[in-house]
Design a protein around this motif. Structure first.
Motif, PDB file in Angstrom:
ATOM      1  N   ASP A  35       0.302   3.884  -2.893  1.00 13.59           N
ATOM      2  CA  ASP A  35      -0.402   5.109  -2.526  1.00 13.59           C
ATOM      3  C   ASP A  35       0.518   6.249  -2.105  1.00 13.59           C
ATOM      4  N   HIS A  36       1.758   5.934  -1.770  1.00  8.11           N
ATOM      5  CA  HIS A  36       2.640   7.004  -1.293  1.00  8.11           C
ATOM      6  C   HIS A  36       3.896   7.151  -2.151  1.00  8.11           C
ATOM      7  N   TYR A  70      -0.254   9.763 -11.330  1.00  9.33           N
ATOM      8  CA  TYR A  70      -1.370   9.599 -10.405  1.00  9.33           C
ATOM      9  C   TYR A  70      -2.545  10.489 -10.803  1.00  9.33           C
ATOM     10  N   SER A  86       0.828  -1.205   0.000  1.00 10.01           N
ATOM     11  CA  SER A  86       0.000   0.000   0.000  1.00 10.01           C
ATOM     12  C   SER A  86       0.861   1.253   0.000  1.00 10.01           C
TER      13      SER A  86
END
Length: 621
Positions: free
Chosen positions: A462-463, A473, A458
DNA sequence: GCGTCACGCCT
DNA sequence: CCCGGGCGTGACGCC
């Protein structure tokens, strides 16, 4: 750009058919055809192969409710001579707006029966039009007519539900001819109705794809099928014999290990033997929840020191190769060992081509099993093979305008290493992440692929990745917003994929649709670039008068057969055609070489193939 | 004879 | 149950 027809003279959906019984009648029909309006044509033949025998040709003007049927004389006593039909059509097709439902097939039959390419300029293909409007629709003519017009057309099997060689032509010929004429006449009549319906449903962008990408590409795919590719059948036969002997030995050893004889190709029997009788550990489960007996399971067992795992893994790989390719291909070649697979331009929802009979796009490409080694150029010719390097990541860079990703390609860098560097992970892990970006990989699946925790996965998705490539993104967000608003996405060229799942109540359907939104935009843009590149390259080879022939494509790869002494020039033309197919702000590059078979292998033949199987190499055979 | 599942080959 | 897109094989169940 819209192709208009005269609305005032639109035909009512009721069709009558005229049987033409002489070349004079055919000529008179042509003299009455208005060149301003589309003219549908459709062949009836004895089969779907490139050398199928024509039974008759049907024609219908879009402004008429009467179609005509021209019978060929192969079977029918009232039939007309093939040469005479071709001569008239070559004269009167010129300048007409020809339409067909699957022009690749009908124009192929025409070409094989004396029609010239230049006289068969296709104006529209209703199958392509339907596909461009909504790829999820049934494209079959019968289905389309029923779903669009609620009309139950006779099916071909209803008319000719028997083997052609079993027909008593003297007795049944005339009644068969009448039925066939009726059936065929309906085909062209309804092709006209489909044309009218879908011509106003396609917008300018879709028409442009139809005109500039699909129709020219279809002609190339048709010509490639007619030419076919030469196969080294003796090589395949030799591989087959070797595989048979390996498989026989491995099979009996598996039975010894298991202590019983069973069908190794039956998942059900394998489950019984392995899990109930032998009590081997369950590794994964299938979609239905039953314990899986796939090769991953076997490999896991092998790692755990369970000997039967190794044997089973070897068996499944070798058996797949044998039954799926080595044994299958010799059944499909003609008497000159030429293979003519189908490449279908309307076979996928993204815009890619598909392939069948056989599938030329999944031929094994490993060092161990060089089935592609059996694809060989004709005497005096060589293969030229080129594929795009990182086509989809370049498209992602171009579409997203992400500065960091664009910079990688502007500077000739390696996108996987760049991701590895920026995210502090290995290059191999970075490669997985890049695939995940294109395919829409979620944290759980990435975690499984990389063998890390979901939490770490994750963080990467996501980061870390978002921070490294913020433009990617935000572009993905925009694509998904667009899909939610319009219920479809468009690729770079405007090709549509409809995504009803974006309003689905099911969570899985919803997120699946959002993944498809992103993936289709990238994959579909790649597909259209390759189709354009094919058109551009083939055109350029032709203009240069080269003896060079497109054979097949595998999504980002093109294979040509070129006369030996023209290979260097042809290669330059192919490189140029592919790399300039579309103007991006970053270069599109290709790799490839001039080769004497389709395999990537550089040495060794089948006798010394370095099979990876320790079992085989250990001298047990 | 036909559809579905499980599997595995390609990108 | 499932990261995108395909096709072919063999088994098996249904008709």
């Amino acid at each position: 750009m819209l192709k208009l027809f005269d609305m005032k003279t639109l035909a009512a959906p009721k069709c009558s058919v005229l049987l033409l019984e002489s070349l004079k009648e055919v000529e008179n029909y042509f003299l009455g055809v208005d060149s301003k309006n589309p003219l549908a044509f459709d062949y009836e033949t004895t089969g779907l192969a490139y050398d199928a025998i024509p039974l008759g040709l049907s024609l219908c003007q879009v402004t008429s409710d009467t179609s005509v049927f021209i019978p060929y004389n192969y079977f029918f006593t009232k039939g007309l001579e093939s040469e005479g039909i071709a001569k008239l059509c070559n004269k009167y097709f010129k300048g007409k707006k020809l339409i067909a439902h699957n022009a690749k097939y009908d124009s192929m039959i025409g070409l094989m029966n004396g029609f010239s390419d230049s006289s068969m300029e296709i104006y529209a293909d209703t199958l392509v039009m339907v596909h461009l409007y909504d790829s999820s629709l049934d494209k079959n003519l019968e289905q389309r007519v029923f779903q669009d017009f609620k009309y139950r057309k006779q099916s071909f099997s209803e008319i000719c539900g028997k083997k052609w060689n079993k027909i008593d032509w003297d007795k049944e010929g005339d009644s068969l001819l009448e039925m066939l004429a009726g059936y065929s006449g309906e085909d062209t009549f309804w092709t006209c109705r489909l044309y009218q319906k879908y011509s106003i449903m396609l917008d300018e962008q879709l028409w442009k794809i139809h005109d500039k990408i699909e129709l020219p590409n279809i002609k190339i795919l048709r010509d490639a099928k007619i030419r076919g590719v030469l196969m080294d059948i003796p090589l395949l036969k030799q591989m087959g014999r070797q595989l048979d002997s390996y498989l026989e030995k491995i099979e009996s050893d598996i039975y010894s290990e298991a202590g019983c004889v069973f069908n190794l190709n039956s998942p059900k029997q394998k489950q019984e033997v392995f899990f109930q009788k032998m009590k081997l550990p369950i590794v994964t489960t299938t979609g239905k929840g039953s314990p899986s007996t796939d090769s991953g399971t076997f490999d896991t067992w092998a790692e755990q020191g369970i000997r039967v795992g190794e044997l089973l893994s070897e068996y499944s790989t070798l058996n797949k190769l044998n039954s799926g390719y080595v044994r299958a291909i010799p059944e499909l070649v003609d008497n000159k060992n030429v293979l003519r697979g189908d490449i279908n331009s309307c076979g996928t929802d993204t815009g890619r081509c598909s392939s069948s009979n056989p599938n030329l796009q999944n031929q094994p490409n490993s060092d161990q099993f060089p089935v592609r080694k059996a694809f060989i150029p004709r005497a005096g010719y060589v293969f030229i093979n080129r594929d795009y390097s990182q086509l989809e990541l370049r498209i992602l860079a171009e579409l997203s305008r992400d500065k960091n990703l664009l910079d990688v390609f502007k500077q000739g860098g390696d996108p996987h290493s760049d991701v590895a560097h920026r995210l502090g992970i290995s290059r191999s892990a970075a490669k997985t992440v890049n695939f995940g970006v294109i395919y829409g990989l979620g944290p759980d699946n990435l975690a499984r692929k990389l063998d890390i925790s979901s939490k770490e996965a994750s963080k990467i998705i996501d980061h870390d990745y978002v921070k490294a490539y913020p433009g990617v993104y935000s572009w993905k967000q925009r694509v998904q917003q667009y899909a939610k608003k319009h219920y479809y996405v468009r690729n770079y060229f405007g090709r549509i994929r409809r995504l009803p799942g974006v309003v689905s109540g099911s969570n899985y359907e919803y997120f699946s649709a959002l993944r498809k939104a992103v993936n289709t935009t990238i994959q579909g843009t790649g597909a259209d670039i390759v189709k354009l590149a094919t058109v551009k390259t083939v055109e350029s080879l032709r203009k240069n008068g080269l003896d060079a022939h497109f054979l097949l494509q595998v999504h980002d790869e093109l294979l040509f057969e070129v006369r030996e002494d023209q290979a260097i020039l042809a290669e330059q033309i192919i490189i140029n055609g592919m790399e300039t197919a579309v103007k991006f702000s970053i270069p599109l590059l290709t790799d490839g070489k001039i080769i004497l078979n389709w395999s990537e292998m550089k040495d060794s033949d089948i006798v010394s193939v370095p099979y990876r199987f320790s079992y085989v190499l250990s001298g047990l055979i």
